[in-house]
Design an enzyme around this catalytic site. Structure first.
Site, short mmCIF file in Angstrom:
data_model
loop_
_atom_site.label_atom_id
_atom_site.label_comp_id
_atom_site.label_asym_id
_atom_site.label_seq_id
_atom_site.Cartn_x
_atom_site.Cartn_y
_atom_site.Cartn_z
CD GLU A 1 -9.31 6.08 -3.03
OE1 GLU A 1 -9.07 5.06 -2.04
OE2 GLU A 1 -9.66 5.98 -4.06
CE1 TYR B 1 -9.91 -2.95 -6.41
CE2 TYR B 1 -7.85 -1.90 -5.41
CZ TYR B 1 -9.12 -1.94 -5.61
OH TYR B 1 -9.93 -1.54 -4.56
CG HIS C 1 -6.18 5.85 -5.09
ND1 HIS C 1 -6.48 5.57 -6.14
CD2 HIS C 1 -6.36 4.85 -4.32
CE1 HIS C 1 -7.27 4.38 -6.07
NE2 HIS C 1 -6.92 3.83 -4.82
CG HIS D 1 -3.39 0.95 -3.63
ND1 HIS D 1 -3.54 0.27 -4.44
CD2 HIS D 1 -4.73 1.43 -3.16
CE1 HIS D 1 -4.79 0.40 -4.99
NE2 HIS D 1 -5.35 1.02 -4.28
CD GLU D 2 -5.82 3.16 -0.11
OE1 GLU D 2 -6.18 3.89 -0.90
OE2 GLU D 2 -5.74 1.90 -0.12
CG ASP E 1 -19.85 -0.02 -2.37
OD1 ASP E 1 -18.83 0.23 -2.64
OD2 ASP E 1 -20.52 0.50 -1.61
CD GLU F 1 -8.99 1.12 -6.63
OE1 GLU F 1 -7.81 1.14 -6.25
OE2 GLU F 1 -9.88 2.06 -6.02
#
Ligand code: BES
Ligand code: ZN
Length: 622
Positions: free
Chosen positions: A290, A402, A318, A314-315, A394, A337
């Site tokens: 995003e 999510y 954001h 979705h992006e 990460d 998320e």
């Protein structure tokens, strides 16, 4: 600690600016971020100007970062995050004076704190001359052969979660925001795109100027360089891609403008100016990222039928949840998320109807169930509020944020009703625009603005169990989809030997097909796969979500006719969500392990460090 340069204190007097002082009381302390060395409550970067030269020959970026900083009364040291950067010189502006700096010893994945002495209680500027190194994990340099056009090299960055520090010195925590600008020099003929508006460009000379007037966290600063073309979709949306990919991309994202309008009608004005999508080469490690003004996207969503555009929703979402109101640190990742998945499905509901959004919800719930099963031996990783201290974020971030986050927000919506919930969310984005948010701040805002007025007690609502306890609370609602009922009937029939009827399947969208593939029975045989393949040509499908599911079955079942497709897919696609599970499935057998190792050798040059690292870890642990 290594001191690189020592200078007399006298230099300080020269470069402290006479701008108004900010006291520490105007900078409330942020909650500690376990993944950043920065101490922004002492000395904070307000603006970063990057002067960058992108050199494909040496695969380095040579840069100067000018940092406009403000120091509190007790702030005498600017602390920046860096990792694998070659810091050449630190100096003041006018008059230019070299400054002492030190680099702490390197810590795994966090890198090194860069410490620069600054005058207390003043605003000033620091210039850092640096270059990136081979260890710049944010960067992926691609050879011409790795692009669609095969003629020009390509570069892109991926900052989230803590990789921005590998390509410019910054205060690299999501709770720390700064405005930024950049002058980028690239080889003549190539184009630079950054996560902001592009103010001026001299393409022939390879010079580009960018400005981001809103304060953003470092993970949202992004750059891409390549033979990029642009085509507008409407007055504020458009697509960047290599010329070879442009028309396909524009077709796929034709509804971009409508999407932004749908999003605005839900939760308020889009505040970032333009909304563009940049389609990257297939090595891009994520589905989408995003980056403000320009979502970076994988080409694996170009299905040719616009069936995978919820990823763009979705992006885009954001731009509110994540970019406008940002998780304070990665432990609060679900605030980014979970809200974005909720918002994405509301956008898709507006554009395609409730039945469509219900399919997405059921598919998401299946992902959640699988992730919960995967993580059954580490229940703490299934809480919404995470504890990632000491871990590479990460590695610690997964589907839970999510899909469990999404389910929680659906529950709150149900408790108060959609009308109140929507008004609350709109107010939430407005009240906290360009700020960061902890889970606890969110809970008190939720309690005061929504729950109490609706006569609901936070304590007895069960919401805290969702956030602080592992797994799904007992009685959590399971989403259903009316359109999937036909698929389930077809699956039952398939188990007793009947193939789905063409009259039925011609009406199926790729979501129905995905549900079908996921629902195939355990114990599926190679012969059954062959029959399915002959009828529906899964091995040849251009829909990568379906291809992925099919290849997973192929590996499980040992379906040889898909071998070439599997290798081709794994070698050329770097999207971790697809690549990692396939390797995981492969390494379950001895023969599969050898095959996986051979494919990895061929594919690894096409993987970004994020994907390469995850796959390599898999081999190391086996
Ligand atoms: N912000 C994420 C990508 C990300 C997450 C990068 C964590 C680094 C660390 C992005 O918005 C995302 O979630 N992408 C998903 C697609 C989405 C539809 C679930 C992806 O890449 O698959
Ligand atoms: Zn996301």
């Amino acid at each position: 600690m290594k001191i690189h340069l020592l200078i007399g204190l006298a230099a300080f007097a020269l470069w402290s600016c006479s701008q108004p002082k900010e006291t520490s009381s105007s900078m409330p302390p942020l909650p500690a971020d376990p993944h950043s060395f920065a101490q922004p409550d002492r000395v904070k970067v307000k603006h970063t100007h990057l002067d960058l030269k992108v050199d494909f020959q040496t695969r380095t970026i040579q840069g100067t970062a000018r940092l406009d900083i403000t120091a509190a009364e007790n702030g005498d040291t600017l602390v920046l995050d860096t990792r694998n950067l070659n810091i050449q010189k630190v100096r003041t502006g006018n008059p230019a004076k070299e400054l002492a700096f030190s680099l702490d010893s390197a810590q795994p994945f966090l890198g090194q704190a860069l410490r620069i002495p600054v005058p207390k209680g003043a605003s000033s500027q620091v210039f850092i001359d640096y270059s990136t190194t081979e260890g710049a994990d944010a960067l992926q340099w691609l050879e011409p052969e790795q692009t669609a056009g095969k003629k020009h090299p390509f570069l892109f960055t991926q900052g989230q979660a803590i990789l921005s520090r590998t390509w410019f010195p910054c205060q690299d925590g999501p709770g720390i925001r700064f405005t930024w600008s950049a002058d980028v020099q690239v080889p003549a003929g190539l184009k630079a795109v950054m996560s902001s508006e592009n103010r001026t460009a001299d393409t022939a000379a390879g010079k580009f100027h960018f400005e981001m007037p809103h304060p953003v966290p470092a993970y949202l600063v992004a750059l891409s360089v390549g033979n990029l073309a642009f085509q507008p979709i409407d007055a504020r949306t458009g697509v960047f891609a290599e010329p070879e990919m442009l028309s396909k991309s524009v077709y796929e994202f034709a509804d971009l403008g409508k999407m932004v309008e749908a999003a605005e009608s839900l939760y308020g004005t889009y505040r970032w100016g333009r909304y563009n999508v940049l389609v990257l080469p297939p090595s891009f490690p994520f589905g989408g990222m995003e980056n403000p003004c320009v979502t970076f996207a994988t080409p694996t969503i170009l299905a040719g039928d616009r069936s995978l555009v919820s990823l763009i929703a979705h992006e885009l979402a954001h731009s509110w949840s994540g970019n406008l109101v940002t998780n304070s640190n990665w432990n609060d990742f679900w605030l980014n998320e979970g809200f974005t998945v909720y918002f994405e499905r509301r956008i898709m509901e507006k554009l395609e109807g409730k039945e469509y959004a219900d399919m997405l919800a059921v598919i998401g719930y299946q992902d959640l169930t699988l992730t919960l099963e995967d993580l059954k031996n580490e229940p703490q990783s299934t809480c919404l509020k995470l504890n990632l201290a000491g871990k590479d974020p990460d590695d610690g971030m997964n589907d839970i944020a999510y899909e469990k986050g999404y389910r929680l927000l659906c529950l709150i919506e149900k408790q108060v009703g959609r009308e109140k919930w929507d008004a609350f969310l709109k107010g939430y984005f407005d009240a906290h625009a360009f700020q960061s948010m902890t889970t606890e701040d969110f809970l008190s805002y939720l309690e005061a603005q929504l729950l109490k007025p609706a006569g609901i007690s936070l304590e007895t609502s069960g919401i805290k169990d969702w956030i602080y306890k592992p797994g799904l609370p007992a009685g959590a609602e399971v989403p259903v989809s009316a359109r999937f009922e036909a698929v389930e009937k077809a699956l039952t029939a398939f188990s007793s030997g009947t193939l789905p009827q063409k009259e039925t399947t011609t009406k199926w969208s790729s979501h129905e097909w995905l549900h079908f593939l996921r629902g195939l029975p355990d114990g599926l045989s190679s012969a059954q796969m062959k029959i399915l393949d002959e009828s529906f040509h899964f091995t040849q499908t251009g829909n990568n979500e379906l291809l992925f599911e099919w290849l997973m079955w192929s590996v499980k079942v040992g379906y040889a006719p898909a071998d070439a497709a599997l290798e081709n897919f794994l070698i050329h696609t770097g999207r971790r969500k697809f690549v990692l599970p396939l390797y995981k499935e492969l390494v379950k057998t001895e023969a599969g392990k050898q095959r996986a190792a051979r494919i990895f050798e061929l594919g690894k040059a096409n993987y970004h460090s994020v994907t390469r690292g995850s796959v390599a870890a898999l081999f190391a642990s086996k």
